[in-house]
Motif scaffolding. Structure first.
Motif, PDB file in Angstrom:
ATOM      1  N   VAL A 148       0.851  -1.188   0.000  1.00 26.21           N
ATOM      2  CA  VAL A 148       0.000   0.000   0.000  1.00 26.21           C
ATOM      3  C   VAL A 148       0.888   1.240   0.000  1.00 26.21           C
ATOM      4  CG1 VAL A 148      -1.720   1.315   1.295  1.00 26.21           C
ATOM      5  CG2 VAL A 148      -1.920  -1.168   1.112  1.00 26.21           C
ATOM      6  N   LEU A 149       0.667   2.104  -0.970  1.00 27.20           N
ATOM      7  CA  LEU A 149       1.467   3.310  -1.147  1.00 27.20           C
ATOM      8  C   LEU A 149       0.651   4.521  -0.728  1.00 27.20           C
ATOM      9  CD1 LEU A 149       2.751   2.325  -4.697  1.00 27.20           C
ATOM     10  CD2 LEU A 149       3.906   1.922  -2.526  1.00 27.20           C
ATOM     11  N   VAL A 150       1.237   5.375   0.092  1.00 27.15           N
ATOM     12  CA  VAL A 150       0.576   6.584   0.575  1.00 27.15           C
ATOM     13  C   VAL A 150       1.357   7.785   0.062  1.00 27.15           C
ATOM     14  CG1 VAL A 150      -0.242   7.854   2.588  1.00 27.15           C
ATOM     15  CG2 VAL A 150      -0.128   5.344   2.656  1.00 27.15           C
ATOM     16  N   ASP A 151       0.690   8.659  -0.738  1.00 31.18           N
ATOM     17  CA  ASP A 151       1.409   9.814  -1.279  1.00 31.18           C
ATOM     18  C   ASP A 151       1.364  11.002  -0.309  1.00 31.18           C
ATOM     19  OD1 ASP A 151      -1.041  11.161  -1.594  1.00 31.18           O
ATOM     20  OD2 ASP A 151      -1.181  10.717  -3.730  1.00 31.18           O
ATOM     21  N   GLN A 152       1.961  12.108  -0.702  1.00 25.39           N
ATOM     22  CA  GLN A 152       2.084  13.261   0.189  1.00 25.39           C
ATOM     23  C   GLN A 152       0.739  13.901   0.516  1.00 25.39           C
ATOM     24  OE1 GLN A 152       4.968  15.897  -1.610  1.00 25.39           O
ATOM     25  NE2 GLN A 152       6.698  14.757  -0.742  1.00 25.39           N
ATOM     26  N   GLN A 153      -0.261  13.657  -0.298  1.00 21.30           N
ATOM     27  CA  GLN A 153      -1.609  14.171  -0.039  1.00 21.30           C
ATOM     28  C   GLN A 153      -2.444  13.196   0.783  1.00 21.30           C
ATOM     29  OE1 GLN A 153      -0.169  14.523  -3.312  1.00 21.30           O
ATOM     30  NE2 GLN A 153       0.451  16.511  -2.467  1.00 21.30           N
ATOM     31  N   GLY A 154      -1.848  12.044   1.128  1.00 22.63           N
ATOM     32  CA  GLY A 154      -2.560  11.047   1.912  1.00 22.63           C
ATOM     33  C   GLY A 154      -3.378  10.082   1.089  1.00 22.63           C
ATOM     34  N   ARG A 155      -3.305  10.196  -0.229  1.00 26.03           N
ATOM     35  CA  ARG A 155      -4.057   9.265  -1.072  1.00 26.03           C
ATOM     36  C   ARG A 155      -3.415   7.887  -1.022  1.00 26.03           C
ATOM     37  NH1 ARG A 155      -7.907   9.214  -4.849  1.00 26.03           N
ATOM     38  NH2 ARG A 155      -7.815   7.625  -6.483  1.00 26.03           N
ATOM     39  N   VAL A 156      -4.257   6.869  -0.941  1.00 23.01           N
ATOM     40  CA  VAL A 156      -3.792   5.495  -0.821  1.00 23.01           C
ATOM     41  C   VAL A 156      -3.922   4.786  -2.164  1.00 23.01           C
ATOM     42  CG1 VAL A 156      -4.247   3.274   0.281  1.00 23.01           C
ATOM     43  CG2 VAL A 156      -4.376   5.370   1.630  1.00 23.01           C
ATOM     44  N   ASN A 157      -2.853   4.135  -2.583  1.00 24.69           N
ATOM     45  CA  ASN A 157      -2.860   3.332  -3.799  1.00 24.69           C
ATOM     46  C   ASN A 157      -2.301   1.949  -3.478  1.00 24.69           C
ATOM     47  OD1 ASN A 157      -3.610   5.313  -6.065  1.00 24.69           O
ATOM     48  ND2 ASN A 157      -1.985   6.410  -4.980  1.00 24.69           N
ATOM     49  N   ILE A 158      -2.846   0.938  -4.137  1.00 23.52           N
ATOM     50  CA  ILE A 158      -2.393  -0.436  -3.920  1.00 23.52           C
ATOM     51  C   ILE A 158      -1.543  -0.870  -5.106  1.00 23.52           C
ATOM     52  CG2 ILE A 158      -3.083  -2.825  -3.568  1.00 23.52           C
ATOM     53  CD1 ILE A 158      -5.705  -1.754  -2.373  1.00 23.52           C
ATOM     54  N   GLY A 159      -0.278  -1.170  -4.825  1.00 24.25           N
ATOM     55  CA  GLY A 159       0.614  -1.660  -5.857  1.00 24.25           C
ATOM     56  C   GLY A 159       0.751  -3.168  -5.784  1.00 24.25           C
ATOM     57  N   PRO A 160       1.377  -3.782  -6.775  1.00 22.12           N
ATOM     58  CA  PRO A 160       1.609  -5.231  -6.727  1.00 22.12           C
ATOM     59  C   PRO A 160       2.484  -5.572  -5.524  1.00 22.12           C
ATOM     60  CG  PRO A 160       2.047  -4.358  -8.930  1.00 22.12           C
ATOM     61  CD  PRO A 160       1.904  -3.178  -8.020  1.00 22.12           C
ATOM     62  N   PRO A 161       2.231  -6.695  -4.863  1.00 18.32           N
ATOM     63  CA  PRO A 161       3.124  -7.111  -3.781  1.00 18.32           C
ATOM     64  C   PRO A 161       4.547  -7.254  -4.297  1.00 18.32           C
ATOM     65  CG  PRO A 161       1.137  -8.447  -3.795  1.00 18.32           C
ATOM     66  CD  PRO A 161       1.117  -7.652  -5.070  1.00 18.32           C
ATOM     67  N   ILE A 162       5.523  -6.909  -3.455  1.00 17.36           N
ATOM     68  CA  ILE A 162       6.924  -7.061  -3.849  1.00 17.36           C
ATOM     69  C   ILE A 162       7.515  -8.371  -3.324  1.00 17.36           C
ATOM     70  CG2 ILE A 162       7.271  -4.575  -4.026  1.00 17.36           C
ATOM     71  CD1 ILE A 162       8.738  -4.678  -1.353  1.00 17.36           C
TER      72      ILE A 162
END
Length: 213
Positions: A148-162
């Motif tokens: 789960v990636l959280v950007d500077q604006q707090g938006r949450v994005n789900i990336g592929p598992p590493i």
């Protein structure tokens, strides 16, 4: 701590399903991604009081980070240690998002996706039912290997598992626990595929012996 030598002790959770089991204080739970890029949702309750559960909020608060890895302690809603992370091969897990449910697929996925779709929430409900734990008691899960990636604006994005094939997370139980564990059912969390999750329980005495050697 190393991978167990006795392969017969490995339990496999089939794709899009779950399992419930007990841990004794000092047992080590090894969660393994056998094929790579597969998330596993984990939830735990105190064995002697099912009103005490694994808490994301308390865990974030006391560790002062949302990025949990080796050495961090996972706390209950009553501020007691439940797990210590002993080994983390991946370094990226999520404790922000709730387990996928029928409503998840209705709201976030294309129309019609939810019908008959397995979910981590429903699989945890089934896993905990023999222990008398009700659906409304299941809170936010520790989503092992979820990216789960959280950007500077707090938006949450789900990336592929590493996570890569064979990588694992090892957690030592700090109290007697009831545990639910899944092989996640959400396409978006697993790079579009569904694979199994393996786990091993190393008994407390054996785990202590290994740590001494």
């Amino acid at each position: 701590m190393t991978h167990p030598d006795q392969t017969e002790r490995v339990h496999r959770i089939p794709p899009q399903s779950g399992s419930g089991f007990s841990l004794q204080k000092g047992d080590v739970l090894v969660v393994i991604d056998p094929q790579g890029e597969q998330v596993s949702d984990l939830m735990a309750f105190a064995a002697d009081n099912k009103e005490e559960w694994l808490s994301s909020g308390r865990t974030f608060d006391y560790n002062e980070t949302i990025y949990l890895t080796t050495g961090h302690v996972l706390y209950s809603n009553r501020s007691r240690p439940m797990f210590t992370l002993l080994r983390d091969d991946v370094g990226r897990h999520d404790f922000l998002l709730t387990p996928c449910s029928t409503e998840t697929f209705e709201i976030l996925y294309p129309p019609g996706t939810a019908e008959g779709h397995p979910s981590c929430f429903s699989n945890l409900v089934q896993a905990f039912e023999p222990f008398g734990i009700q659906p409304d008691q299941i809170p936010t899960t520790l989503n092992i290997f979820m990216n789960v990636l959280v950007d500077q604006q707090g938006r949450v994005n789900i990336g592929p598992p590493i996570s890569q094939a064979g990588q694992r997370l090892e957690l030592r139980a700090e109290m007697d626990l009831i545990v639910g564990l899944t092989a996640c059912s959400a396409e978006g969390s697993n790079n579009g595929t569904f694979k199994p999750i393996d786990y091993v329980v190393i008994p407390a005495a054996e785990a202590a012996h290994r740590s001494e050697n």
